[in-house]
Structures are given as structure tokens and as C-alpha cells.
Design a protein around this motif. Structure first.
Motif, PDB file in Angstrom:
ATOM      1  N   LEU A 214      26.625  50.490 115.586  1.00  0.00           N
ATOM      2  CA  LEU A 214      26.417  49.574 116.710  1.00  0.00           C
ATOM      3  C   LEU A 214      26.971  48.184 116.403  1.00  0.00           C
ATOM      4  N   CYS A 215      26.780  47.724 115.172  1.00  0.00           N
ATOM      5  CA  CYS A 215      27.308  46.407 114.796  1.00  0.00           C
ATOM      6  C   CYS A 215      28.832  46.385 114.859  1.00  0.00           C
ATOM      7  N   LEU A 216      29.464  47.438 114.362  1.00  0.00           N
ATOM      8  CA  LEU A 216      30.922  47.494 114.376  1.00  0.00           C
ATOM      9  C   LEU A 216      31.465  47.650 115.792  1.00  0.00           C
ATOM     10  N   TYR A 217      30.688  48.277 116.665  1.00  0.00           N
ATOM     11  CA  TYR A 217      31.146  48.484 118.044  1.00  0.00           C
ATOM     12  C   TYR A 217      31.077  47.193 118.857  1.00  0.00           C
ATOM     13  N   HIS A 218      30.019  46.422 118.683  1.00  0.00           N
ATOM     14  CA  HIS A 218      29.800  45.255 119.536  1.00  0.00           C
ATOM     15  C   HIS A 218      30.392  43.968 118.973  1.00  0.00           C
TER      16      HIS A 218
ATOM     17  N   VAL B 281      12.029  58.325 113.203  1.00  0.00           N
ATOM     18  CA  VAL B 281      12.717  58.358 111.906  1.00  0.00           C
ATOM     19  C   VAL B 281      14.224  58.259 112.104  1.00  0.00           C
ATOM     20  N   LEU B 282      14.746  58.994 113.084  1.00  0.00           N
ATOM     21  CA  LEU B 282      16.193  58.985 113.319  1.00  0.00           C
ATOM     22  C   LEU B 282      16.686  57.634 113.825  1.00  0.00           C
ATOM     23  N   SER B 283      15.838  56.913 114.551  1.00  0.00           N
ATOM     24  CA  SER B 283      16.263  55.619 115.088  1.00  0.00           C
ATOM     25  C   SER B 283      16.374  54.539 114.021  1.00  0.00           C
ATOM     26  N   GLU B 284      15.886  54.803 112.813  1.00  0.00           N
ATOM     27  CA  GLU B 284      15.991  53.847 111.713  1.00  0.00           C
ATOM     28  C   GLU B 284      17.183  54.136 110.811  1.00  0.00           C
ATOM     29  N   ASP B 285      18.039  55.041 111.224  1.00  0.00           N
ATOM     30  CA  ASP B 285      19.198  55.406 110.416  1.00  0.00           C
ATOM     31  C   ASP B 285      20.126  54.202 110.238  1.00  0.00           C
TER      32      ASP B 285
ATOM     33  N   LEU C 283      21.129  59.760 120.026  1.00  0.00           N
ATOM     34  CA  LEU C 283      20.968  58.364 119.620  1.00  0.00           C
ATOM     35  C   LEU C 283      22.313  57.695 119.349  1.00  0.00           C
ATOM     36  N   HIS C 284      23.249  58.439 118.776  1.00  0.00           N
ATOM     37  CA  HIS C 284      24.556  57.858 118.466  1.00  0.00           C
ATOM     38  C   HIS C 284      25.399  57.616 119.713  1.00  0.00           C
ATOM     39  N   ARG C 285      25.010  58.186 120.834  1.00  0.00           N
ATOM     40  CA  ARG C 285      25.746  57.963 122.077  1.00  0.00           C
ATOM     41  C   ARG C 285      25.227  56.756 122.860  1.00  0.00           C
ATOM     42  N   LEU C 286      24.139  56.159 122.407  1.00  0.00           N
ATOM     43  CA  LEU C 286      23.603  54.971 123.066  1.00  0.00           C
ATOM     44  C   LEU C 286      24.327  53.736 122.554  1.00  0.00           C
ATOM     45  N   SER C 287      24.672  52.844 123.473  1.00  0.00           N
ATOM     46  CA  SER C 287      25.405  51.634 123.094  1.00  0.00           C
ATOM     47  C   SER C 287      24.533  50.387 123.075  1.00  0.00           C
ATOM     48  N   ASP C 288      23.280  50.502 123.468  1.00  0.00           N
ATOM     49  CA  ASP C 288      22.364  49.362 123.501  1.00  0.00           C
ATOM     50  C   ASP C 288      21.293  49.556 122.436  1.00  0.00           C
ATOM     51  N   GLY C 289      21.132  48.552 121.584  1.00  0.00           N
ATOM     52  CA  GLY C 289      20.142  48.660 120.521  1.00  0.00           C
ATOM     53  C   GLY C 289      18.720  48.783 121.033  1.00  0.00           C
ATOM     54  N   TRP C 290      18.416  48.116 122.154  1.00  0.00           N
ATOM     55  CA  TRP C 290      17.069  48.211 122.708  1.00  0.00           C
ATOM     56  C   TRP C 290      16.782  49.616 123.223  1.00  0.00           C
ATOM     57  N   ASP C 291      17.796  50.309 123.720  1.00  0.00           N
ATOM     58  CA  ASP C 291      17.598  51.694 124.142  1.00  0.00           C
ATOM     59  C   ASP C 291      17.286  52.587 122.946  1.00  0.00           C
ATOM     60  N   VAL C 292      17.914  52.303 121.815  1.00  0.00           N
ATOM     61  CA  VAL C 292      17.630  53.068 120.599  1.00  0.00           C
ATOM     62  C   VAL C 292      16.184  52.851 120.159  1.00  0.00           C
ATOM     63  N   VAL C 293      15.732  51.598 120.204  1.00  0.00           N
ATOM     64  CA  VAL C 293      14.355  51.291 119.810  1.00  0.00           C
ATOM     65  C   VAL C 293      13.362  51.964 120.753  1.00  0.00           C
ATOM     66  N   THR C 294      13.646  51.914 122.050  1.00  0.00           N
ATOM     67  CA  THR C 294      12.739  52.516 123.031  1.00  0.00           C
ATOM     68  C   THR C 294      12.677  54.026 122.872  1.00  0.00           C
ATOM     69  N   LEU C 295      13.824  54.662 122.685  1.00  0.00           N
ATOM     70  CA  LEU C 295      13.834  56.113 122.505  1.00  0.00           C
ATOM     71  C   LEU C 295      13.151  56.514 121.204  1.00  0.00           C
ATOM     72  N   GLY C 296      13.208  55.655 120.207  1.00  0.00           N
ATOM     73  CA  GLY C 296      12.539  55.964 118.948  1.00  0.00           C
ATOM     74  C   GLY C 296      11.030  55.966 119.038  1.00  0.00           C
TER      75      GLY C 296
ATOM     76  N   THR D 186      20.490  42.970 111.240  1.00  0.00           N
ATOM     77  CA  THR D 186      21.762  42.283 111.453  1.00  0.00           C
ATOM     78  C   THR D 186      22.201  42.382 112.905  1.00  0.00           C
ATOM     79  N   TYR D 187      21.987  43.545 113.513  1.00  0.00           N
ATOM     80  CA  TYR D 187      22.377  43.725 114.918  1.00  0.00           C
ATOM     81  C   TYR D 187      21.641  42.743 115.827  1.00  0.00           C
ATOM     82  N   PHE D 188      20.333  42.647 115.672  1.00  0.00           N
ATOM     83  CA  PHE D 188      19.563  41.758 116.548  1.00  0.00           C
ATOM     84  C   PHE D 188      19.796  40.289 116.203  1.00  0.00           C
TER      85      PHE D 188
END
Length: 358
Positions: free
Chosen positions: A272-276, A261-265, A240-253, A299-301
Motif C-alpha cells: 500500500l505504501c509503494l502504491y500510494h 491476523v491477515l490484515s497485519e501482514d 485484502l491485497h485487492r483493497l487500495s484503502d488502508g482504512w478498508d483493510v483495518v475495517t475488514l480485519g 508508516t502508511y498512516f
């Protein structure tokens, strides 16, 4: 005897003898009828309410057949291919070159048909097509527009076959259909290259693609081997930490309860916010909880609505500053520089569009 043909230089039409006499042979008529049976879309989706009152059933059927005929004539030629997979970018005439390069010419010369088969370049090509659909569609030549829709057809068929990246294609088709609706309904009808019936037929094809993607069902693979559920939690968290797209994190979750549970970390979404986004950007749109904690996911979305996210691609087009040539890096180009690698510069999709703005 008058010459029977569309062009005085052509050999004329083909004729066949029937019981009622000689009849002109039309090789495309049966194919048009089959295509018309498979593709029948309600014209109320395309036409305004005022236009619906004008067209009755017979006129709609006639207009639909005429659009199919024009569309078939326009797209019966195959896509244009070039041996050289690079293009010299020059914006003005010089003593050596009395021409200039356009976006349509670059789109024809670069091998995008093969690029979509490469998983490293797929997202790059889709993003480029999306930017062209938003603002540069009318600047393409007729041949470039034909190549554009041929490549788009291959992309849609690829997604329908392998079920990968459907969200990207849905967004692309949504932007393209919105642009075509505006142009066809009169605002930019004069800037469209080709018969208006061809564009209406293309819009119908896009609506068909959207319906096919909407009905796409992901098949569950039955495999006795290792699955995501069998991996340790720290491995799933690393994925999950290697994904750069928030929607991919939501989909994988949504795959397993553990991934949900891990996708809500909070640290994952903070990263992701600091990266983008820059510090000044997300500080203005922080979403706080009732306890005063920062809701990094919200905040990200929220930031995504105001600022573009950082784009990341496996492979991109490159531009040689020494030769002024645009090319795919693995294909290469005839560079005359002493140290070619120092002259190469990766080109983002937006930079590709900007190269041809005059």
C-alpha cells in the motif's frame, strides 16, 4: 380594491371562510409544524457564546419557525433536470458563444442523481461533493446549491438504507458542517447565496444526518450459505491485497479473527505504501520498531497525514479534447472527431474543480 398577492402578475392568495371571517389559506403551515417537531436541535451548537446570551426561548422559537418557513419556500421546487447529460466547457466568450460555463452550471447539467445509484460512480460523486464543500460551495449558484443538498440528501438516505460506505459520508458531512459553521458565524456571511435562515436550517439538517449516521447499527444477516469465515486463508489474503484503502483493510480485519491476523501482514502494508506514495516520500517518514524493522502500517498512516493518497474509481467523468465537452462515458456526447476514443480523457474530482477556476 387593492390586489392581495405577492406579485401583481399572480392570481393572488387562496382564502377560506371560517366562523371568524375569511382567513388566508397556507398550505405549508401544517407541514412546517410537523417538520419543526421532528427537527429540534439545540442552537448552542451553531451559535457562539455571545449569541446565546441574545436569544431567549421565545426568540429562539420564533427564529426557528422563520428558518423552517424560509427553508420550505426555498426547497419546495424539485431538482432541476436536463435532457442532455453533457456540457460544453468554455471559459470565455467567443464570436460563436457569448457566455461561459461555471461550476454550478456543470453541476446542474451532469446527472449526479443517477450516478450515486451506480456503485462504480458512488465514491467519485462523494469525493466531488467533498471538494466542493471544502472550497467551492460559495461559488455555486442558488439552483446549484439546491441541487447539491438534494443529491446529498439522497446519498445519506441511501447509506442509511443499505449500510454501505458510511465512513465516506461521515467525512463529507464533517467537512461540510465545518465550512458552513465558518460561513454562518460571520466570516463569509456576505458570500452566501440566499437567506441566512436557509443556511442555518441546512446546517441543522446536516447535524441531524450526522446523528443518524452515528446511531447507525449494522444488522447481522443470518445466512446459511457461504461466509467469509468459510473461505480459505489464501483467498482472504487475496481479497485484502485487492483493497487500495488502508482504512478498508483495518475495517475488514475486524470481521473475523483470521482476517485480523491477515490484515497485519507487513507485505500488505508495504504494498500500500509503494502504491500510494513515491520513494522519496515514504523514506522521509519511515516508522521503525525497536528491533529496527520498518512498521509499514504505521508508516502508511503517517504518510497519509502529509501526502494525498492515489485515488481510484470504477468510473469517472470524461473530457473530450476535440469538442471540449464534459460527459459520462456511457451516456456519450455528439463528438465530431474521426476517432473519438483517442480524444477522451478521464477527469478526476480535483480536475473537475480545476476546469472551472478562472
Amino acid at each position: 380594491m387593492p390586489f392581495l398577492g405577492q406579485d401583481w402578475r399572480s392570481p393572488g392568495w387562496s382564502w377560506i371562510k371560517t366562523e371568524d371571517g375569511w382567513r388566508r389559506y397556507e398550505s405549508w403551515s401544517q407541514e412546517l409544524e410537523r417538520e419543526h417537531d421532528h427537527c429540534s436541535i439545540n442552537h448552542s451548537i451553531i451559535l457562539n457564546s455571545e449569541d446565546e446570551e441574545i436569544f431567549n426561548n421565545e426568540e429562539q422559537e420564533y427564529a426557528s419557525k422563520k428558518r423552517k418557513k424560509d427553508h420550505f419556500r426555498n426547497d419546495r421546487n424539485t431538482q432541476c433536470f436536463y435532457r442532455e447529460k453533457w456540457i460544453y466547457v468554455h471559459k470565455e466568450s467567443t464570436r460563436e458563444r457569448h457566455s461561459y460555463c461555471t461550476l454550478g452550471e456543470a453541476f446542474n447539467r451532469l446527472d449526479f442523481s443517477s450516478a450515486i445509484q451506480d456503485i462504480r460512480r458512488f465514491n467519485y460523486v462523494v469525493r466531488l461533493l467533498q471538494l466542493i464543500a471544502k472550497s467551492q460551495l460559495t461559488s455555486l449558484s442558488g439552483v446549484a446549491q439546491k441541487n447539491y443538498f438534494n443529491i446529498l440528501d439522497k446519498i445519506v438516505q441511501k447509506v442509511l438504507d443499505d449500510h454501505q460506505n458510511p465512513r465516506l459520508i461521515k467525512n463529507l458531512l464533517q467537512d461540510l458542517s465545518s465550512t458552513l459553521c465558518i460561513l454562518i458565524r460571520g466570516e463569509g456571511k456576505s458570500v452566501l447565496v440566499g437567506n441566512i435562515n436557509i443556511w442555518i436550517c441546512r446546517l441543522e439538517t446536516i447535524l441531524t444526518w450526522q446523528q443518524q449516521l452515528q446511531n447507525l447499527q449494522m444488522t447481522k444477516h443470518v445466512d446459511s450459505g457461504l461466509t467469509l469465515s468459510d473461505l480459505p486463508l489464501h483467498v482472504l489474503s487475496n481479497i485484502l491485497h485487492r483493497l487500495s484503502d488502508g482504512w478498508d483493510v483495518v475495517t475488514l480485519g475486524q470481521v473475523t479473527p483470521a482476517l485480523s491476523v491477515l490484515s497485519e501482514d507487513r507485505q500488505l502494508w508495504r504494498k500500500l505504501c509503494l502504491y500510494h506514495f513515491a520513494d522519496k516520500q515514504f523514506c522521509r517518514h519511515l516508522v521503525l520498531s525497536e528491533e529496527g524493522h520498518v512498521e509499514w502500517k504505521l508508516t502508511y498512516f503517517a504518510l497519509q497525514k502529509y501526502y494525498p493518497t492515489r485515488e481510484q474509481y470504477g468510473d469517472t467523468l470524461h473530457f473530450c479534447r476535440h469538442c471540449s465537452i464534459l460527459f459520462w462515458k456511457d451516456s456519450g456526447h455528439p463528438c465530431t472527431a474521426a476517432n473519438p476514443d483517442s480524444c477522451f480523457m478521464p477527469v478526476s474530482p480535483q480536475h473537475f474543480i480545476d476546469l472551472f477556476k478562472f
